[in-house]
Design a protein around this motif. Structure first.
Motif, PDB file in Angstrom:
ATOM      1  N   LYS A   1       0.925  -1.130   0.004  1.00  0.00           N
ATOM      2  CA  LYS A   1      -0.042  -0.051  -0.179  1.00  0.00           C
ATOM      3  C   LYS A   1       1.130   1.147  -0.090  1.00  0.00           C
ATOM      4  CE  LYS A   1      -3.701  -2.017   2.647  1.00  0.00           C
ATOM      5  NZ  LYS A   1      -4.656  -2.040   4.021  1.00  0.00           N
ATOM      6  N   TYR A   2       0.413   2.341  -0.443  1.00  0.00           N
ATOM      7  CA  TYR A   2       0.947   3.715  -0.414  1.00  0.00           C
ATOM      8  C   TYR A   2       0.977   4.079   1.062  1.00  0.00           C
ATOM      9  CZ  TYR A   2       0.914   4.416  -5.510  1.00  0.00           C
ATOM     10  OH  TYR A   2       1.183   4.121  -6.943  1.00  0.00           O
ATOM     11  N   LEU A   3       2.059   4.539   1.380  1.00  0.00           N
ATOM     12  CA  LEU A   3       2.522   4.808   3.105  1.00  0.00           C
ATOM     13  C   LEU A   3       2.912   6.345   2.961  1.00  0.00           C
ATOM     14  CD1 LEU A   3       2.781   3.725   5.788  1.00  0.00           C
ATOM     15  CD2 LEU A   3       5.131   3.177   5.305  1.00  0.00           C
ATOM     16  N   MET A   4       2.342   6.781   4.081  1.00  0.00           N
ATOM     17  CA  MET A   4       2.891   8.362   4.530  1.00  0.00           C
ATOM     18  C   MET A   4       2.675   8.427   5.891  1.00  0.00           C
ATOM     19  SD  MET A   4      -0.966   9.841   2.927  1.00  0.00           S
ATOM     20  CE  MET A   4      -0.839   8.326   1.612  1.00  0.00           C
ATOM     21  N   TYR A   5       3.759   9.544   6.352  1.00  0.00           N
ATOM     22  CA  TYR A   5       3.555   9.824   7.741  1.00  0.00           C
ATOM     23  C   TYR A   5       2.838  11.138   7.946  1.00  0.00           C
ATOM     24  CZ  TYR A   5       6.831   5.974   7.810  1.00  0.00           C
ATOM     25  OH  TYR A   5       7.562   4.648   7.572  1.00  0.00           O
ATOM     26  N   LEU A   6       1.750  11.165   8.677  1.00  0.00           N
ATOM     27  CA  LEU A   6       1.098  12.452   8.888  1.00  0.00           C
ATOM     28  C   LEU A   6       1.914  13.567   9.954  1.00  0.00           C
ATOM     29  CD1 LEU A   6      -0.902  10.572   7.413  1.00  0.00           C
ATOM     30  CD2 LEU A   6      -2.496  11.877   8.521  1.00  0.00           C
ATOM     31  N   ALA A   7       2.707  12.822  10.621  1.00  0.00           N
ATOM     32  CA  ALA A   7       3.240  13.936  11.639  1.00  0.00           C
ATOM     33  C   ALA A   7       4.248  14.774  11.116  1.00  0.00           C
ATOM     34  CB  ALA A   7       3.967  13.014  12.841  1.00  0.00           C
ATOM     35  N   GLU A   8       4.606  14.534   9.809  1.00  0.00           N
ATOM     36  CA  GLU A   8       5.440  15.080   8.894  1.00  0.00           C
ATOM     37  C   GLU A   8       5.040  16.090   8.236  1.00  0.00           C
ATOM     38  OE1 GLU A   8       8.043  12.315   7.112  1.00  0.00           O
ATOM     39  OE2 GLU A   8       8.545  11.234   8.735  1.00  0.00           O
ATOM     40  N   HIS A   9       3.710  16.189   8.005  1.00  0.00           N
ATOM     41  CA  HIS A   9       3.211  17.122   7.137  1.00  0.00           C
ATOM     42  C   HIS A   9       1.985  17.835   7.826  1.00  0.00           C
ATOM     43  CE1 HIS A   9       5.297  15.207   3.726  1.00  0.00           C
ATOM     44  NE2 HIS A   9       4.950  14.118   4.294  1.00  0.00           N
ATOM     45  N   VAL A  10       1.268  17.294   8.567  1.00  0.00           N
ATOM     46  CA  VAL A  10      -0.089  17.768   9.370  1.00  0.00           C
ATOM     47  C   VAL A  10      -0.090  17.659  10.791  1.00  0.00           C
ATOM     48  CG1 VAL A  10      -1.491  18.450   7.062  1.00  0.00           C
ATOM     49  CG2 VAL A  10      -1.566  16.100   8.523  1.00  0.00           C
ATOM     50  N   PRO A  11       1.074  17.851  11.640  1.00  0.00           N
ATOM     51  CA  PRO A  11       1.008  17.647  12.991  1.00  0.00           C
ATOM     52  C   PRO A  11       0.061  18.138  13.627  1.00  0.00           C
ATOM     53  CG  PRO A  11       2.917  19.195  12.397  1.00  0.00           C
ATOM     54  CD  PRO A  11       2.226  18.643  10.968  1.00  0.00           C
ATOM     55  N   GLU A  12      -0.462  19.333  13.414  1.00  0.00           N
ATOM     56  CA  GLU A  12      -1.495  20.199  14.180  1.00  0.00           C
ATOM     57  C   GLU A  12      -2.891  19.220  13.978  1.00  0.00           C
ATOM     58  OE1 GLU A  12      -1.835  21.363   9.837  1.00  0.00           O
ATOM     59  OE2 GLU A  12      -0.067  20.904  11.199  1.00  0.00           O
ATOM     60  N   ARG A  13      -2.966  18.501  12.905  1.00  0.00           N
ATOM     61  CA  ARG A  13      -4.318  17.636  12.834  1.00  0.00           C
ATOM     62  C   ARG A  13      -4.608  16.351  13.326  1.00  0.00           C
ATOM     63  NH1 ARG A  13      -7.290  19.246   8.605  1.00  0.00           N
ATOM     64  NH2 ARG A  13      -8.916  18.345   9.649  1.00  0.00           N
ATOM     65  N   LEU A  14      -3.155  15.974  14.147  1.00  0.00           N
ATOM     66  CA  LEU A  14      -2.963  14.904  14.860  1.00  0.00           C
ATOM     67  C   LEU A  14      -3.874  15.063  16.287  1.00  0.00           C
ATOM     68  CD1 LEU A  14       0.376  13.570  13.982  1.00  0.00           C
ATOM     69  CD2 LEU A  14      -1.789  12.846  12.860  1.00  0.00           C
ATOM     70  N   LEU A  15      -4.761  13.937  16.706  1.00  0.00           N
ATOM     71  CA  LEU A  15      -5.249  13.902  18.017  1.00  0.00           C
ATOM     72  C   LEU A  15      -4.857  12.613  18.733  1.00  0.00           C
ATOM     73  CD1 LEU A  15      -7.601  15.303  19.749  1.00  0.00           C
ATOM     74  CD2 LEU A  15      -9.204  13.716  18.589  1.00  0.00           C
ATOM     75  N   HIS A  16      -4.429  12.893  19.836  1.00  0.00           N
ATOM     76  CA  HIS A  16      -3.784  11.796  20.612  1.00  0.00           C
ATOM     77  C   HIS A  16      -4.541  10.994  21.388  1.00  0.00           C
ATOM     78  CE1 HIS A  16       0.862  13.390  20.532  1.00  0.00           C
ATOM     79  NE2 HIS A  16       0.129  13.703  19.211  1.00  0.00           N
ATOM     80  N   ARG A  17      -5.830  11.659  21.792  1.00  0.00           N
ATOM     81  CA  ARG A  17      -6.540  10.926  22.885  1.00  0.00           C
ATOM     82  C   ARG A  17      -8.012  11.851  22.967  1.00  0.00           C
ATOM     83  NH1 ARG A  17      -5.710   8.127  28.111  1.00  0.00           N
ATOM     84  NH2 ARG A  17      -7.714   8.403  29.168  1.00  0.00           N
ATOM     85  N   ALA A  18      -8.962  10.851  22.846  1.00  0.00           N
ATOM     86  CA  ALA A  18     -10.347  11.386  22.827  1.00  0.00           C
ATOM     87  C   ALA A  18     -11.410  10.594  23.524  1.00  0.00           C
ATOM     88  CB  ALA A  18     -10.691  12.289  21.826  1.00  0.00           C
ATOM     89  N   PRO A  19     -12.557  10.660  24.052  1.00  0.00           N
ATOM     90  CA  PRO A  19     -13.614   9.708  24.241  1.00  0.00           C
ATOM     91  C   PRO A  19     -13.975   9.171  23.195  1.00  0.00           C
ATOM     92  CG  PRO A  19     -13.811  11.947  25.314  1.00  0.00           C
ATOM     93  CD  PRO A  19     -12.887  12.179  24.342  1.00  0.00           C
ATOM     94  N   LEU A  20     -14.378   7.896  23.123  1.00  0.00           N
ATOM     95  CA  LEU A  20     -15.200   7.122  22.014  1.00  0.00           C
ATOM     96  C   LEU A  20     -16.810   7.467  22.133  1.00  0.00           C
ATOM     97  CD1 LEU A  20     -15.170   5.099  19.628  1.00  0.00           C
ATOM     98  CD2 LEU A  20     -15.518   3.338  21.493  1.00  0.00           C
TER      99      LEU A  20
END
Length: 340
Positions: free
Chosen positions: A246-265
């Protein structure tokens, strides 16, 4: 194995990294630089080298870059696993003769990664013959077996699912490969939603279950999927992919501000490629949700089957569950998740 690891660390410089998951600190010791970049990019958003005392220690090395081969006994073990995999390995790559209550042991024939984990000491060894043979899926979700074994006693369980949402709550997207969960998760970056994970994430139970980010990777299945989201093409790290990669990408290198580490389900969604004009959401039962969530998670992550199944069943009972019929319009499908 410890003697081999000491020889590898003595043959080169030791590089350390620390990562934090739900307040728990994992310390990784790499014998030389060869495996550091390939095995830490997916975890980069969790890195904190100033974190406190670790409760997991992982020794990482390969024979090619360190020049240190396996000892004759371990070499014979690995050779026997290749010669008789069906009699010596379980379907989830566990080495039957070594695995027990205290020690977890796996060998993955494709990646040739040997993993040993002492549960009492909370110490693991991760070995492979040559970094050049490290497959894309191991780069995208490194150390998942070790992390699974380590986090489970803390009440945190890895699950084969994607997740998107906001700090107020996230939606878990789960189902078999090709169901649309990865495509939908990446398409959600064009909405107000944040990105928790693509292929694997973790959850903790309790009165209010929490979803935790483990990897910052994103994956697209093939050229057709990439053509539907061409703006992601510059992020792909394996443009020369071959076979079923599959095509692979690392989002922390491009949109770190869009990453969410923890939240309620808040909900669990079962996407499927349905070819409908407009995406459709309908309620499904906890039993139907568990049938989509549990099999791939339990097959890919060895150990603790009974507890993992029980925790996932409880998760499906606690939150509303939906079937999502995905339309060819990715933005409409992502919008349906955003509305939910």
């Amino acid at each position: 194995m410890h003697r081999d690891r000491h020889r590898a660390e003595a043959a080169t410089s030791v590089i350390e990294r620390r990562f934090v998951v739900d307040g728990h600190v994992a310390r990784f010791r790499f014998a030389g630089p060869a495996l550091v970049e390939p095995l830490t990019r997916a975890l980069a958003h969790l890195r904190d080298d100033r974190a406190g005392p670790p409760d997991l220690l992982v020794h990482v090395w390969d024979s090619s870059s360190t020049g240190v081969p396996l000892s004759p006994l371990l070499r014979a073990l690995v050779d026997s696993l290749h010669a008789s995999p069906f009699s010596l390995l379980t379907p989830r790559h566990e080495i039957a003769a070594l695995s027990g209550d205290r020690v977890g042991a796996t060998y993955e024939l494709g990646s040739q990664v040997l993993t040993l984990f002492d549960r009492e000491a909370r110490e693991a060894i991760y070995w492979m013959p040559d970094v050049e043979e490290l497959p894309y899926y191991e780069r995208g979700a490194p150390f998942r077996t070790v992390l699974h074994w380590w986090l489970a006693p803390h009440g945190v369980h890895l699950v084969h699912a994607a997740a998107v949402g906001t700090p107020d709550g996230v939606v878990l997207l789960t189902g078999k490969g090709g169901s649309g969960k990865s495509t939908t998760a990446l398409a959600s970056l064009a909405t107000s939603l944040q990105y928790v994970s693509d292929d694997y994430c973790a959850f903790s139970g309790g009165e209010q279950p929490q979803v935790l980010s483990i990897y910052n990777t994103g994956k697209l299945r093939d050229d057709e999927d990439l053509a539907r989201q061409p703006h992601l093409a510059p992020w792909v790290v394996n443009t020369d992919r071959a076979g079923d990669q599959k095509y692979l990408m690392y989002l922390a290198e491009h949109v770190p501000e869009r990453l969410l580490h923890r939240a309620p389900l808040r909900a669990i969604v079962l996407p499927r490629v349905a070819g409908v004009d407009q995406p459709r959401l309908e309620r499904v039962s906890p039993a139907a949700t568990l049938r989509a969530l549990a099999p791939t998670s339990m097959f890919q992550l060895p150990g603790g089957e009974s507890e993992a199944f029980s925790r996932m069943a409880d998760l499906a009972r606690r939150v509303p569950c939906f079937r999502l019929d995905c339309s060819p319009d990715l933005m409409a499908t992502a919008g349906a998740v955003e509305d939910l």
